[in-house]
Design an enzyme around this catalytic site. Sequence first.
Site, PDB file in Angstrom:
ATOM      1  CD  GLU A  92      -3.124  -0.777   2.103  1.00  0.00           C
ATOM      2  OE1 GLU A  92      -3.061  -0.354   3.212  1.00  0.00           O
ATOM      3  OE2 GLU A  92      -4.164  -1.532   1.875  1.00  0.00           O
ATOM      4  CD  GLU A 123       3.884 -20.776  12.179  1.00  0.00           C
ATOM      5  OE1 GLU A 123       4.102 -20.806  13.221  1.00  0.00           O
ATOM      6  OE2 GLU A 123       2.888 -20.085  11.582  1.00  0.00           O
TER       7      GLU A 123
END
Length: 325
Positions: A92, A123
Amino acid sequence: MTDPDDVTALVDLASPTEERNPASAELDALDARGMVDVILSEDATVAAAVQAQAGPLAELIEVCVAAISGGHTVHYVGAGTSGRLAVLDAVELAPTFNADESMVTAHLAGGPGAFLTAVEGAEDDSDAGADLVARSCGSGDVVIGLAASGRTPFVRGALAEARERGLPTALISANPQAQLASAVDIPILLDVGPEVVTGSTRMKAGTAQKLTLNALSTATMVRLGTTFGNLMIDVRPTNAKLVGRTVRMLVQATGQSAERAAEVLEAADGSVRPALVALLAEVDVAAAEAALAEHPRDAQRVGDPAGIRTAVAALREGADGPAEA
């Protein structure tokens, strides 16, 4: 097969997000309004937890500003919710501040596909985190790990490799006792307490990380000269809404009419900076562009990192002649 010792370590993990929250102990017995009241009451505590870390956050902003000013990159590294929030923040920055991946980029355990679909075991792969840094980071880059628990192996591997290479490191975690805190230069430990739904770090921990990233990236970009006051002068007017916002911004900044602002913006080929300087200094676009070239963005120019005020002052002084001693 998971190692029993690893399972025991996870059961014994000291993290507020894994504790039961007494305020929501009977959550499933409440009606919809009761659930909303509990959830939002807990969410209301998050901003204070982030505010408590303003000091280390400001320190990290200075590190990021220096790195990007020097042509280096800030890397976010995370898994699951933390990694997805990092990706959201990084992407963004392009439409808002005209930033690109050479300035801030995000790396999600499991790769881009893990944004929509969980990648099993990603992860837990510390070697993958280390390899990511080895492949993607250069000298002078900054590595920021995001891990709600403060222990995620993928993030641990990335941070360890970054430290080995002498890169500045930071951790954003929702665990005040984060295991990785001692392995970074700047730990930002957000004490949000236990989640409404135990262990669901997409809730308060995620909100805290999003607020932290908002402040981190926004302040960094402003320090780099991407705004005039609180106006986005590097926004990309890629659609009708953004073109209208750009014209409105010029009106707000200069007090000129929308018609005049649109006219000058068109003369500047849609570039806000020269249009803004031209309107403020009452000169043509060519003169504004020349002044901006003389006074480019500079994070070290206190009070005017964008160079807009300095360029306008220079143009006005040139028009009026040097001030008398």
